[in-house]
Design a protein around this motif. Structure first.
Motif, PDB file in Angstrom:
ATOM      1  N   HIS A 135       0.823  -1.205   0.000  1.00  0.00           N
ATOM      2  CA  HIS A 135       0.000   0.000   0.000  1.00  0.00           C
ATOM      3  C   HIS A 135       0.862   1.262   0.000  1.00  0.00           C
ATOM      4  O   HIS A 135       0.580   2.228  -0.723  1.00  0.00           O
ATOM      5  CB  HIS A 135      -0.914  -0.008   1.217  1.00  0.00           C
ATOM      6  CG  HIS A 135      -1.662   1.273   1.429  1.00  0.00           C
ATOM      7  ND1 HIS A 135      -2.640   1.711   0.569  1.00  0.00           N
ATOM      8  CD2 HIS A 135      -1.558   2.230   2.398  1.00  0.00           C
ATOM      9  CE1 HIS A 135      -3.125   2.862   1.000  1.00  0.00           C
ATOM     10  NE2 HIS A 135      -2.474   3.194   2.099  1.00  0.00           N
ATOM     11  N   ARG A 157       3.853   1.606  -1.182  1.00  0.00           N
ATOM     12  CA  ARG A 157       4.477   1.766  -2.511  1.00  0.00           C
ATOM     13  C   ARG A 157       3.462   2.250  -3.541  1.00  0.00           C
ATOM     14  O   ARG A 157       3.759   3.153  -4.350  1.00  0.00           O
ATOM     15  CB  ARG A 157       5.102   0.434  -2.952  1.00  0.00           C
ATOM     16  CG  ARG A 157       5.837   0.525  -4.286  1.00  0.00           C
ATOM     17  CD  ARG A 157       6.650  -0.720  -4.563  1.00  0.00           C
ATOM     18  NE  ARG A 157       5.829  -1.918  -4.677  1.00  0.00           N
ATOM     19  CZ  ARG A 157       5.150  -2.255  -5.782  1.00  0.00           C
ATOM     20  NH1 ARG A 157       5.185  -1.463  -6.851  1.00  0.00           N
ATOM     21  NH2 ARG A 157       4.450  -3.378  -5.818  1.00  0.00           N
ATOM     22  N   GLU A 158       2.262   1.678  -3.527  1.00  0.00           N
ATOM     23  CA  GLU A 158       1.233   2.106  -4.475  1.00  0.00           C
ATOM     24  C   GLU A 158       0.813   3.548  -4.227  1.00  0.00           C
ATOM     25  O   GLU A 158       0.534   4.298  -5.171  1.00  0.00           O
ATOM     26  CB  GLU A 158       0.017   1.183  -4.377  1.00  0.00           C
ATOM     27  CG  GLU A 158       0.254  -0.215  -4.932  1.00  0.00           C
ATOM     28  CD  GLU A 158      -0.972  -1.098  -4.809  1.00  0.00           C
ATOM     29  OE1 GLU A 158      -1.028  -2.106  -5.535  1.00  0.00           O
ATOM     30  OE2 GLU A 158      -1.859  -0.793  -3.981  1.00  0.00           O
ATOM     31  N   SER A 159       0.758   3.939  -2.948  1.00  0.00           N
ATOM     32  CA  SER A 159       0.349   5.299  -2.624  1.00  0.00           C
ATOM     33  C   SER A 159       1.329   6.328  -3.167  1.00  0.00           C
ATOM     34  O   SER A 159       0.936   7.442  -3.522  1.00  0.00           O
ATOM     35  CB  SER A 159       0.224   5.468  -1.099  1.00  0.00           C
ATOM     36  OG  SER A 159      -0.776   4.623  -0.584  1.00  0.00           O
ATOM     37  N   GLN A 200       3.309   5.630  -5.787  1.00  0.00           N
ATOM     38  CA  GLN A 200       3.519   5.296  -7.190  1.00  0.00           C
ATOM     39  C   GLN A 200       4.991   4.961  -7.480  1.00  0.00           C
ATOM     40  O   GLN A 200       5.547   5.342  -8.505  1.00  0.00           O
ATOM     41  CB  GLN A 200       3.038   6.435  -8.092  1.00  0.00           C
ATOM     42  CG  GLN A 200       1.539   6.708  -7.944  1.00  0.00           C
ATOM     43  CD  GLN A 200       1.023   7.780  -8.885  1.00  0.00           C
ATOM     44  OE1 GLN A 200       1.699   8.769  -9.146  1.00  0.00           O
ATOM     45  NE2 GLN A 200      -0.181   7.576  -9.398  1.00  0.00           N
ATOM     46  N   THR A 209       7.964   2.075  -8.182  1.00  0.00           N
ATOM     47  CA  THR A 209       8.147   0.717  -8.693  1.00  0.00           C
ATOM     48  C   THR A 209       8.987  -0.064  -7.688  1.00  0.00           C
ATOM     49  O   THR A 209       9.637   0.518  -6.803  1.00  0.00           O
ATOM     50  CB  THR A 209       8.849   0.723 -10.052  1.00  0.00           C
ATOM     51  OG1 THR A 209      10.193   1.214  -9.876  1.00  0.00           O
ATOM     52  CG2 THR A 209       8.104   1.602 -11.058  1.00  0.00           C
ATOM     53  N   SER A 218      -7.150   3.155  -0.931  1.00  0.00           N
ATOM     54  CA  SER A 218      -5.793   3.004  -1.421  1.00  0.00           C
ATOM     55  C   SER A 218      -5.561   3.883  -2.639  1.00  0.00           C
ATOM     56  O   SER A 218      -6.477   4.185  -3.396  1.00  0.00           O
ATOM     57  CB  SER A 218      -5.522   1.549  -1.798  1.00  0.00           C
ATOM     58  OG  SER A 218      -5.306   0.795  -0.645  1.00  0.00           O
ATOM     59  N   GLY A 219      -4.329   4.239  -2.838  1.00  0.00           N
ATOM     60  CA  GLY A 219      -3.969   5.076  -3.962  1.00  0.00           C
ATOM     61  C   GLY A 219      -3.192   6.275  -3.477  1.00  0.00           C
ATOM     62  O   GLY A 219      -2.847   6.400  -2.303  1.00  0.00           O
TER      63      GLY A 219
END
Length: 334
Positions: free
Chosen positions: A23, A25-27, A29, A31, A174-175
Protein backbone atom coordinates in the motif's frame (compact mmCIF):
# COMPACT_ATOMS: atom_id res chain seq x y z
CA UNK A 1 20.02 -10.56 -1.85
CA UNK A 2 18.34 -11.94 1.25
CA UNK A 3 16.69 -15.31 1.73
CA UNK A 4 12.94 -14.87 1.73
CA UNK A 5 11.82 -18.48 2.22
CA UNK A 6 8.54 -19.73 0.86
CA UNK A 7 4.90 -19.05 1.61
CA UNK A 8 4.67 -22.03 3.98
CA UNK A 9 7.24 -20.51 6.35
CA UNK A 10 5.27 -17.28 6.67
CA UNK A 11 2.56 -16.44 9.16
CA UNK A 12 -0.38 -14.05 9.43
CA UNK A 13 1.75 -11.03 10.27
CA UNK A 14 3.90 -11.46 7.16
CA UNK A 15 0.74 -11.09 5.08
CA UNK A 16 -0.57 -8.12 7.08
CA UNK A 17 2.73 -6.22 7.07
CA UNK A 18 3.41 -7.13 3.44
CA UNK A 19 0.11 -5.58 2.38
CA UNK A 20 1.04 -2.46 4.33
CA UNK A 21 4.29 -2.22 2.36
CA UNK A 22 2.44 -2.75 -0.91
CA UNK A 23 0.00 0.00 0.00
CA UNK A 24 2.82 2.42 0.84
CA UNK A 25 4.48 1.77 -2.51
CA UNK A 26 1.23 2.11 -4.48
CA UNK A 27 0.35 5.30 -2.62
CA UNK A 28 3.62 6.87 -3.73
CA UNK A 29 3.52 5.30 -7.19
CA UNK A 30 6.98 3.74 -6.74
CA UNK A 31 8.15 0.72 -8.69
CA UNK A 32 9.84 -2.20 -6.95
CA UNK A 33 13.13 -1.21 -8.59
CA UNK A 34 12.80 2.33 -7.23
CA UNK A 35 12.24 1.06 -3.68
CA UNK A 36 15.21 -1.33 -3.99
CA UNK A 37 17.37 1.55 -5.21
CA UNK A 38 16.29 3.77 -2.30
CA UNK A 39 17.00 0.94 0.15
CA UNK A 40 20.45 0.06 -1.28
CA UNK A 41 22.30 2.43 1.06
CA UNK A 42 21.25 0.39 4.13
CA UNK A 43 19.70 -2.88 2.98
CA UNK A 44 20.89 -5.58 0.59
CA UNK A 45 17.49 -6.26 -0.97
CA UNK A 46 16.44 -6.79 -4.57
CA UNK A 47 13.14 -5.98 -6.23
CA UNK A 48 12.40 -9.72 -6.09
CA UNK A 49 12.95 -9.73 -2.31
CA UNK A 50 10.57 -6.80 -1.92
CA UNK A 51 7.94 -8.42 -4.13
CA UNK A 52 8.04 -11.57 -1.98
CA UNK A 53 7.74 -9.54 1.22
CA UNK A 54 4.77 -7.57 -0.13
CA UNK A 55 3.08 -10.87 -1.01
CA UNK A 56 3.57 -12.14 2.55
CA UNK A 57 5.99 -14.90 1.53
CA UNK A 58 8.84 -16.03 3.74
CA UNK A 59 10.18 -14.56 6.97
CA UNK A 60 12.59 -11.96 5.58
CA UNK A 61 10.36 -9.01 6.51
CA UNK A 62 10.08 -10.14 10.10
CA UNK A 63 13.86 -10.64 10.15
CA UNK A 64 14.56 -7.12 8.87
CA UNK A 65 12.26 -5.54 11.40
CA UNK A 66 13.61 -7.73 14.20
CA UNK A 67 17.16 -6.60 13.36
CA UNK A 68 16.21 -2.96 13.82
CA UNK A 69 16.15 -2.17 10.10
CA UNK A 70 12.54 -0.99 10.14
CA UNK A 71 13.44 2.74 9.82
CA UNK A 72 15.54 2.07 6.70
CA UNK A 73 12.75 0.00 5.16
CA UNK A 74 10.17 2.68 5.98
CA UNK A 75 12.33 5.38 4.38
CA UNK A 76 12.81 3.28 1.24
CA UNK A 77 9.02 3.04 0.92
CA UNK A 78 8.60 6.76 1.44
CA UNK A 79 7.23 6.33 4.94
CA UNK A 80 8.29 7.83 8.27
CA UNK A 81 9.49 6.83 11.71
CA UNK A 82 5.92 6.30 12.91
CA UNK A 83 5.50 3.34 10.57
CA UNK A 84 8.81 1.84 11.65
CA UNK A 85 7.96 2.22 15.34
CA UNK A 86 4.47 0.87 14.72
CA UNK A 87 5.72 -2.28 12.99
CA UNK A 88 7.63 -3.24 16.14
CA UNK A 89 4.31 -3.63 17.97
CA UNK A 90 3.49 -6.43 15.52
CA UNK A 91 6.63 -8.35 16.50
CA UNK A 92 6.08 -8.55 20.23
CA UNK A 93 6.08 -12.12 21.57
CA UNK A 94 2.57 -13.53 21.80
CA UNK A 95 3.42 -16.74 23.59
CA UNK A 96 2.97 -18.91 20.53
CA UNK A 97 4.34 -19.78 17.12
CA UNK A 98 4.34 -16.58 14.99
CA UNK A 99 3.15 -18.71 12.06
CA UNK A 100 0.04 -19.62 14.06
CA UNK A 101 -0.82 -16.46 15.97
CA UNK A 102 -0.20 -12.74 15.56
CA UNK A 103 -1.32 -9.69 17.49
CA UNK A 104 -1.21 -6.24 15.88
CA UNK A 105 -1.37 -3.67 18.68
CA UNK A 106 0.38 -0.78 16.94
CA UNK A 107 -1.62 2.44 16.43
CA UNK A 108 -1.93 1.70 12.70
CA UNK A 109 -3.72 -1.63 13.30
CA UNK A 110 -7.07 -0.29 12.06
CA UNK A 111 -5.61 0.79 8.70
CA UNK A 112 -3.64 -2.44 8.28
CA UNK A 113 -6.74 -4.52 8.89
CA UNK A 114 -8.71 -2.32 6.46
CA UNK A 115 -6.07 -2.96 3.79
CA UNK A 116 -6.33 -6.72 4.39
CA UNK A 117 -10.11 -6.62 4.09
CA UNK A 118 -9.83 -4.47 0.97
CA UNK A 119 -7.56 -7.01 -0.76
CA UNK A 120 -9.55 -10.05 0.35
CA UNK A 121 -11.31 -12.24 -2.16
CA UNK A 122 -13.75 -13.35 0.54
CA UNK A 123 -14.95 -11.73 3.78
CA UNK A 124 -17.30 -13.39 6.27
CA UNK A 125 -18.46 -11.32 9.26
CA UNK A 126 -19.93 -13.13 12.27
CA UNK A 127 -21.95 -11.38 14.97
CA UNK A 128 -22.94 -13.40 18.02
CA UNK A 129 -24.34 -10.31 19.76
CA UNK A 130 -25.48 -6.89 18.57
CA UNK A 131 -22.31 -5.34 19.99
CA UNK A 132 -20.22 -7.61 17.77
CA UNK A 133 -21.47 -6.09 14.53
CA UNK A 134 -18.43 -4.89 12.51
CA UNK A 135 -17.98 -1.14 12.06
CA UNK A 136 -17.94 -1.59 8.28
CA UNK A 137 -21.68 -2.33 8.53
CA UNK A 138 -22.62 0.47 10.94
CA UNK A 139 -25.39 2.87 10.07
CA UNK A 140 -24.82 6.52 10.91
CA UNK A 141 -27.14 6.18 13.90
CA UNK A 142 -25.35 3.11 15.23
CA UNK A 143 -21.94 4.76 14.84
CA UNK A 144 -23.21 7.70 16.87
CA UNK A 145 -24.76 5.43 19.50
CA UNK A 146 -21.46 3.52 19.89
CA UNK A 147 -19.42 6.70 20.38
CA UNK A 148 -17.82 7.47 23.77
CA UNK A 149 -19.72 10.00 25.91
CA UNK A 150 -17.35 12.88 25.11
CA UNK A 151 -17.77 12.42 21.37
CA UNK A 152 -21.55 12.16 21.69
CA UNK A 153 -21.69 15.35 23.77
CA UNK A 154 -19.77 17.29 21.12
CA UNK A 155 -21.99 15.90 18.37
CA UNK A 156 -25.19 16.82 20.22
CA UNK A 157 -23.81 20.31 20.87
CA UNK A 158 -23.01 20.73 17.19
CA UNK A 159 -19.26 21.02 17.80
CA UNK A 160 -16.93 19.75 15.06
CA UNK A 161 -15.08 16.55 15.75
CA UNK A 162 -11.31 16.51 15.92
CA UNK A 163 -10.52 14.86 12.62
CA UNK A 164 -6.76 15.29 12.82
CA UNK A 165 -5.15 16.24 9.54
CA UNK A 166 -8.45 16.50 7.65
CA UNK A 167 -11.57 18.47 8.48
CA UNK A 168 -13.99 16.22 6.62
CA UNK A 169 -14.98 12.55 6.93
CA UNK A 170 -12.53 10.11 5.44
CA UNK A 171 -13.70 8.50 2.22
CA UNK A 172 -10.37 7.93 0.45
CA UNK A 173 -9.02 4.42 -0.03
CA UNK A 174 -5.79 3.00 -1.42
CA UNK A 175 -3.97 5.08 -3.96
CA UNK A 176 -2.11 8.33 -4.02
CA UNK A 177 -2.75 10.63 -1.05
CA UNK A 178 -4.51 7.97 1.03
CA UNK A 179 -6.69 9.79 3.55
CA UNK A 180 -6.20 7.15 6.25
CA UNK A 181 -2.41 7.39 5.89
CA UNK A 182 -2.70 11.15 6.27
CA UNK A 183 -4.66 10.78 9.49
CA UNK A 184 -2.33 8.02 10.71
CA UNK A 185 0.67 10.37 10.48
CA UNK A 186 -1.21 13.36 11.83
CA UNK A 187 -1.87 14.48 15.42
CA UNK A 188 -4.93 12.23 15.87
CA UNK A 189 -2.74 9.30 17.00
CA UNK A 190 -0.20 11.24 19.03
CA UNK A 191 0.54 9.56 22.36
CA UNK A 192 -0.86 9.18 24.91
CA UNK A 193 -3.93 7.82 23.15
CA UNK A 194 -7.30 8.38 24.82
CA UNK A 195 -10.49 6.44 24.20
CA UNK A 196 -12.00 9.27 22.16
CA UNK A 197 -8.97 9.36 19.84
CA UNK A 198 -9.06 5.59 19.37
CA UNK A 199 -12.79 5.68 18.61
CA UNK A 200 -12.41 8.47 16.04
CA UNK A 201 -9.52 6.63 14.36
CA UNK A 202 -11.51 3.40 14.20
CA UNK A 203 -14.56 5.31 12.94
CA UNK A 204 -12.52 6.66 10.02
CA UNK A 205 -11.24 3.18 9.22
CA UNK A 206 -14.80 1.87 9.47
CA UNK A 207 -15.98 4.40 6.89
CA UNK A 208 -13.19 3.33 4.55
CA UNK A 209 -14.19 -0.32 5.06
CA UNK A 210 -17.81 0.59 4.30
CA UNK A 211 -16.78 2.33 1.07
CA UNK A 212 -14.86 -0.78 -0.03
CA UNK A 213 -17.89 -2.91 0.82
CA UNK A 214 -20.02 -0.95 -1.64
CA UNK A 215 -17.37 -1.30 -4.36
CA UNK A 216 -16.94 -5.08 -4.03
CA UNK A 217 -19.79 -6.09 -6.40
CA UNK A 218 -17.91 -4.32 -9.20
CA UNK A 219 -14.54 -5.94 -8.43
CA UNK A 220 -13.66 -9.02 -10.53
CA UNK A 221 -12.91 -12.10 -8.46
CA UNK A 222 -14.30 -10.67 -5.21
CA UNK A 223 -17.30 -12.34 -3.57
CA UNK A 224 -20.03 -10.35 -1.89
CA UNK A 225 -19.43 -9.96 1.84
CA UNK A 226 -21.44 -12.35 4.03
CA UNK A 227 -22.82 -11.48 7.45
CA UNK A 228 -23.59 -14.50 9.64
CA UNK A 229 -25.60 -13.07 12.52
CA UNK A 230 -27.28 -14.85 15.40
CA UNK A 231 -31.04 -14.52 15.89
CA UNK A 232 -30.27 -13.23 19.37
CA UNK A 233 -28.31 -10.31 17.87
CA UNK A 234 -31.23 -9.48 15.56
CA UNK A 235 -33.60 -9.46 18.56
CA UNK A 236 -31.18 -7.23 20.49
CA UNK A 237 -30.99 -4.78 17.59
CA UNK A 238 -34.77 -4.67 17.20
CA UNK A 239 -35.01 -3.40 20.80
CA UNK A 240 -31.99 -1.08 20.87
CA UNK A 241 -32.14 2.69 20.45
CA UNK A 242 -30.45 2.75 17.03
CA UNK A 243 -31.15 -0.91 16.27
CA UNK A 244 -34.12 -0.70 13.89
CA UNK A 245 -32.25 1.84 11.75
CA UNK A 246 -29.24 -0.47 11.77
CA UNK A 247 -31.38 -3.37 10.55
CA UNK A 248 -32.77 -1.18 7.75
CA UNK A 249 -29.18 -0.31 6.80
CA UNK A 250 -28.29 -4.01 6.52
CA UNK A 251 -31.35 -4.54 4.34
CA UNK A 252 -30.25 -1.66 2.10
CA UNK A 253 -26.76 -3.16 1.72
CA UNK A 254 -28.31 -6.50 0.81
CA UNK A 255 -30.57 -4.83 -1.77
CA UNK A 256 -27.51 -3.20 -3.37
CA UNK A 257 -25.85 -6.58 -3.71
CA UNK A 258 -22.99 -5.63 -1.38
CA UNK A 259 -24.00 -7.93 1.49
CA UNK A 260 -25.42 -11.42 1.89
CA UNK A 261 -27.15 -11.89 5.25
CA UNK A 262 -27.67 -15.27 6.95
CA UNK A 263 -29.38 -15.52 10.33
CA UNK A 264 -28.47 -18.38 12.66
CA UNK A 265 -31.67 -19.35 14.54
CA UNK A 266 -31.91 -20.04 18.27
CA UNK A 267 -32.64 -23.75 17.99
CA UNK A 268 -29.56 -24.79 16.00
CA UNK A 269 -26.67 -26.39 17.94
CA UNK A 270 -24.08 -24.60 15.74
CA UNK A 271 -24.07 -21.34 17.65
CA UNK A 272 -21.59 -18.46 17.41
CA UNK A 273 -19.52 -18.15 20.58
CA UNK A 274 -17.72 -14.91 19.69
CA UNK A 275 -17.84 -12.27 16.95
CA UNK A 276 -15.04 -12.82 14.41
CA UNK A 277 -14.16 -12.11 10.79
CA UNK A 278 -12.91 -14.68 8.29
CA UNK A 279 -10.86 -13.13 5.47
CA UNK A 280 -9.32 -14.98 2.52
CA UNK A 281 -6.44 -13.25 0.71
CA UNK A 282 -4.57 -15.01 -2.10
CA UNK A 283 -5.66 -18.39 -0.82
CA UNK A 284 -4.66 -17.74 2.81
CA UNK A 285 -7.56 -17.76 5.28
CA UNK A 286 -7.23 -15.77 8.50
CA UNK A 287 -9.57 -15.53 11.45
CA UNK A 288 -9.51 -12.09 13.05
CA UNK A 289 -10.77 -10.91 16.41
CA UNK A 290 -11.12 -7.18 17.08
CA UNK A 291 -10.85 -6.07 20.65
CA UNK A 292 -9.52 -3.19 22.69
CA UNK A 293 -6.87 -1.44 20.63
CA UNK A 294 -5.71 -4.15 18.29
CA UNK A 295 -6.50 -7.11 16.09
CA UNK A 296 -5.56 -10.76 16.63
CA UNK A 297 -4.91 -12.95 13.57
CA UNK A 298 -4.85 -16.74 13.45
CA UNK A 299 -4.67 -19.06 10.42
CA UNK A 300 -7.99 -20.64 9.52
CA UNK A 301 -9.67 -22.84 6.93
CA UNK A 302 -12.00 -21.43 4.33
CA UNK A 303 -14.70 -23.91 5.37
CA UNK A 304 -14.52 -23.21 9.13
CA UNK A 305 -18.02 -21.69 9.18
CA UNK A 306 -19.66 -24.08 6.72
CA UNK A 307 -21.56 -25.90 9.55
CA UNK A 308 -22.98 -22.56 10.71
CA UNK A 309 -23.93 -21.49 7.18
CA UNK A 310 -25.56 -24.87 6.64
CA UNK A 311 -27.69 -24.37 9.76
CA UNK A 312 -28.58 -20.74 9.01
CA UNK A 313 -31.81 -19.55 7.48
CA UNK A 314 -31.70 -19.07 3.69
CA UNK A 315 -31.16 -15.53 2.41
CA UNK A 316 -34.87 -14.81 1.87
CA UNK A 317 -35.80 -16.03 5.34
CA UNK A 318 -32.95 -14.08 6.89
CA UNK A 319 -33.98 -10.83 5.19
CA UNK A 320 -37.58 -11.40 6.29
CA UNK A 321 -36.40 -11.66 9.90
CA UNK A 322 -34.42 -8.42 9.52
CA UNK A 323 -37.52 -6.66 8.14
CA UNK A 324 -39.60 -7.86 11.07
CA UNK A 325 -36.87 -6.74 13.45
CA UNK A 326 -36.69 -3.29 11.83
CA UNK A 327 -40.46 -3.03 12.33
CA UNK A 328 -40.01 -4.21 15.95
CA UNK A 329 -42.39 -7.06 15.21
CA UNK A 330 -40.24 -9.97 16.43
CA UNK A 331 -41.65 -12.02 19.32
CA UNK A 332 -39.69 -12.10 22.54
CA UNK A 333 -37.51 -15.23 22.76
CA UNK A 334 -38.48 -15.84 26.39
Amino acid sequence: MITTGDARSAGPMELVLGLHLLHLRESRQYTLDQVAERAARWLAVTSGDLEAMEAGHGTALRGLLGNGQGPALAWAYGARQREADDWQHCLRPTGGDPRQYADDSGPGYAHRYQLLEQRAQRVLFTASLAGGLPSALFSAGMREAMAPPGVRRRALAGEPRRLGARQKPVQGLSGQDCALCELYRGPLLDAPLHDEQVWEWEAHAGRARAAVLLQRPRQPGADAVTLLISEWAVVELSRAEAGPGQLRHLLDLAQRGALSVRVLPFQTPAQLMVSQVLVVVDGMALLTVHGGRGVTYTPARQDDFDPHLGAALPCDGSLLMLRRGAAQALPRPW
